[in-house]
Write a protein that holds these residues in place. Structure first.
Motif, PDB file in Angstrom:
ATOM      1  N   PRO A 107      56.652 105.175 -37.595  1.00  0.00           N
ATOM      2  CA  PRO A 107      55.905 104.584 -36.485  1.00  0.00           C
ATOM      3  C   PRO A 107      56.050 105.429 -35.233  1.00  0.00           C
ATOM      4  CG  PRO A 107      57.966 103.410 -36.842  1.00  0.00           C
ATOM      5  CD  PRO A 107      57.836 104.387 -37.972  1.00  0.00           C
ATOM      6  N   GLU A 108      55.188 105.193 -34.256  1.00  0.00           N
ATOM      7  CA  GLU A 108      55.360 105.891 -32.995  1.00  0.00           C
ATOM      8  C   GLU A 108      56.444 105.187 -32.176  1.00  0.00           C
ATOM      9  OE1 GLU A 108      52.037 105.982 -30.389  1.00  0.00           O
ATOM     10  OE2 GLU A 108      51.547 103.871 -30.646  1.00  0.00           O
ATOM     11  N   PRO A 109      57.003 105.864 -31.198  1.00  0.00           N
ATOM     12  CA  PRO A 109      58.027 105.221 -30.373  1.00  0.00           C
ATOM     13  C   PRO A 109      57.512 103.916 -29.760  1.00  0.00           C
ATOM     14  CG  PRO A 109      57.970 107.574 -29.935  1.00  0.00           C
ATOM     15  CD  PRO A 109      56.804 107.285 -30.815  1.00  0.00           C
ATOM     16  N   SER A 110      58.344 102.896 -29.806  1.00  0.00           N
ATOM     17  CA  SER A 110      57.929 101.594 -29.281  1.00  0.00           C
ATOM     18  C   SER A 110      57.974 101.588 -27.760  1.00  0.00           C
ATOM     19  CB  SER A 110      58.818 100.491 -29.850  1.00  0.00           C
ATOM     20  OG  SER A 110      60.180 100.755 -29.575  1.00  0.00           O
ATOM     21  N   ARG A 111      57.226 100.682 -27.169  1.00  0.00           N
ATOM     22  CA  ARG A 111      57.125 100.628 -25.712  1.00  0.00           C
ATOM     23  C   ARG A 111      58.413 100.122 -25.077  1.00  0.00           C
ATOM     24  NH1 ARG A 111      52.603 101.703 -23.274  1.00  0.00           N
ATOM     25  NH2 ARG A 111      50.636 101.778 -24.438  1.00  0.00           N
ATOM     26  N   LEU A 112      58.675 100.636 -23.887  1.00  0.00           N
ATOM     27  CA  LEU A 112      59.795 100.157 -23.080  1.00  0.00           C
ATOM     28  C   LEU A 112      59.311  99.056 -22.150  1.00  0.00           C
ATOM     29  CD1 LEU A 112      61.310 103.590 -21.960  1.00  0.00           C
ATOM     30  CD2 LEU A 112      62.038 102.172 -23.876  1.00  0.00           C
ATOM     31  N   PRO A 113      60.204  98.201 -21.673  1.00  0.00           N
ATOM     32  CA  PRO A 113      59.817  97.263 -20.630  1.00  0.00           C
ATOM     33  C   PRO A 113      59.358  98.023 -19.385  1.00  0.00           C
ATOM     34  CG  PRO A 113      61.965  96.708 -21.547  1.00  0.00           C
ATOM     35  CD  PRO A 113      61.616  98.065 -22.054  1.00  0.00           C
ATOM     36  N   PRO A 114      58.542  97.416 -18.548  1.00  0.00           N
ATOM     37  CA  PRO A 114      58.112  98.101 -17.323  1.00  0.00           C
ATOM     38  C   PRO A 114      59.285  98.314 -16.373  1.00  0.00           C
ATOM     39  CG  PRO A 114      57.430  95.803 -17.275  1.00  0.00           C
ATOM     40  CD  PRO A 114      57.968  96.054 -18.655  1.00  0.00           C
ATOM     41  N   GLU A 115      59.153  99.324 -15.500  1.00  0.00           N
ATOM     42  CA  GLU A 115      60.155  99.521 -14.460  1.00  0.00           C
ATOM     43  C   GLU A 115      59.969  98.460 -13.378  1.00  0.00           C
ATOM     44  OE1 GLU A 115      62.546 101.389 -14.918  1.00  0.00           O
ATOM     45  OE2 GLU A 115      61.884 102.874 -16.360  1.00  0.00           O
TER      46      GLU A 115
END
Length: 448
Positions: free
Chosen positions: A418-426
């Protein structure tokens, strides 16, 4: 027309001891004209130079160009601890090996493929044992928790039939000269490298067949017809296919934004000393390499060249999405490293830490690379997940195979992630990641 304007460039803080003691044996060349090529590789670290060598193996008549924003080995490739590790080494968790047996075995196969490629580099270009040493490595434990973590790791290796050996406190003392460690777990498949020498040795071996330009940052990358054009300060390169070996800096090219964790780690290297300066048994044998039993502890290496030794200590991690850290922070962490060093070698408190530096690495939440054809003719070999020597070598190899249309079961397996999963927003990501890091560092205790 696709156009990516690069608005920020990598910043390296402090002087890497590896680079400072490395000898460069070929001149640096700056891109100062407009040229065309069959292949353009952006980034002259482990990924980029491995991709260049792999392309030479596939397409020996093609013209290959490598651009790097800095001088080779002064960036992250010359700032790591120099461990090429075959067995699992997951920095995203509190233990190195957390995957199931099938995934662990698959990762070991991939890591060994990259190490075999690097061994071919060492053989082809005549790298000495001080640069490429297949000596294995030790996970060192200094506390009850460290011993327990090593035992967990031992059991996971045992399940999949991986060779290893448990070391007791006396064996650790004979190796390192210090009574600080209570035990160790040796695995024989790791290779210890002098990272700056390895990068320069690889580049020296390639530079007669590959055009390598340093101090030539890519400021704009655009697609014009069937070609990509990379513009630098004083020239440009046009090529139909481009490989990005820039690790976390790929976000600056418009890809994988909000999916990569930009982590800095910190190291210091002592000045050189001879064995008789502090007594023959104070630091043990000529060379040894210790990873902490707790991933957030202190990595410590001793290297010896021509009868003169140095010790390198690496501690601390910080999450810095701005891709730069201050000199003040490096100096503050160096003071902490001084205390860690003195705790291990109290007889050597007069020995200066000559060099201190920060180095960038890149992680994804789900421990996968940022890999693949991200636009037509544009390939990513990025996000090494804390094991830049091996994972970036592998990414460069696989990106070259993919771009050249050379299929293999290894490539099929590598790209089937899979592609890298999203991080929470800053700022939530900054608060969350740094809080987890600090908690884990404090929990490491005496291992740090």
């Amino acid at each position: 027309m696709t156009r990516h304007v690069v608005k920020r460039l990598p910043v390296d803080t402090g002087i890497s001891g590896w680079e400072a003691i490395s000898q460069r044996r070929f001149p640096a060349t700056v891109l100062d004209r407009d040229i065309t090529a069959d292949w353009l590789i952006i980034g002259g670290g482990f990924a980029g130079l491995s991709a260049a060598r792999r392309l030479l193996q596939h397409r020996p008549e093609d013209k290959i160009v490598v651009l790097d924003a800095r001088e080779l080995a002064k960036g992250p490739a010359g700032r790591n601890s120099g461990f090429m590790i075959d067995v699992p080494h997951n920095l995203s968790s509190g233990e190195y090996s957390v995957a199931d047996e099938a995934s662990t075995k698959a990762e070991i196969v991939q890591n060994r493929l990259a190490i075999s490629f690097a061994a071919g580099v060492a053989a082809e270009f005549g790298l000495p044992s001080e640069t490429f040493d297949p000596s294995g490595k030790v996970n060192a434990a200094a506390s009850d928790r460290g011993l327990a973590l090593n035992d967990n790791y031992r059991r996971s290796l045992e399940k999949i039939g991986e060779d290893h050996r448990v070391l007791d406190a006396d064996e650790m003392r004979r190796m390192t000269g210090t009574t600080y460690y209570r035990g160790g777990l040796y695995t024989p498949g790791a290779v210890m490298i002098q990272p700056a020498d390895y990068i320069r040795g690889l580049a020296r071996g390639l530079h007669e067949r590959v055009s390598i330009f340093e101090h030539s940052p890519v400021l704009e990358l655009s697609r014009e017809g069937r070609h990509w054009k990379a513009r630098s300060n004083r020239g440009s390169v046009s090529a139909p296919k481009v490989i990005l070996g820039v690790n976390g800096h790929i976000e600056s090219f418009g890809h994988f934004r909000g999916r990569l964790m930009h982590i800095f780690t910190y190291a210091s290297m002592t000045s050189a000393f001879s064995q008789n300066e502090f007594g023959t048994d104070v630091t043990g044998v000529d060379r040894w390499a210790l990873l902490p039993a707790d991933p957030m502890g202190a990595t410590v290496r001793k290297v010896t060249v021509n009868g003169r030794s140095r010790i390198v200590i690496r501690t601390r991690f910080t999450y810095d999405p701005g891709l730069r850290v201050s000199d003040r922070r490096v100096a503050g962490i160096a003071a902490e490293q001084r205390r860690s060093f003195d705790a291990r070698f109290p007889q050597m408190e007069s020995l200066p830490l000559e060099f201190s530096w920060a180095g960038a690495l890149c992680l994804s939440r789900n421990h996968v690379p940022a890999f693949g054809e991200v636009e037509e003719g544009l390939y990513s070999a990025c996000c090494e997940n804390g094991l830049g020597t091996v994972k970036s070598t592998l990414a460069g190899m696989m990106a070259a195979d993919l771009a050249a249309g050379v299929g293999s079961p290894q490539l099929d397996q590598y790209r089937n992630q899979p592609e890298p999963s999203r991080l929470p927003p800053e700022p939530f990501a900054w608060l969350g990641v740094n809080s987890v890091i600090r908690f884990q560092e404090l929990r490491a205790g005496r291992e740090g």
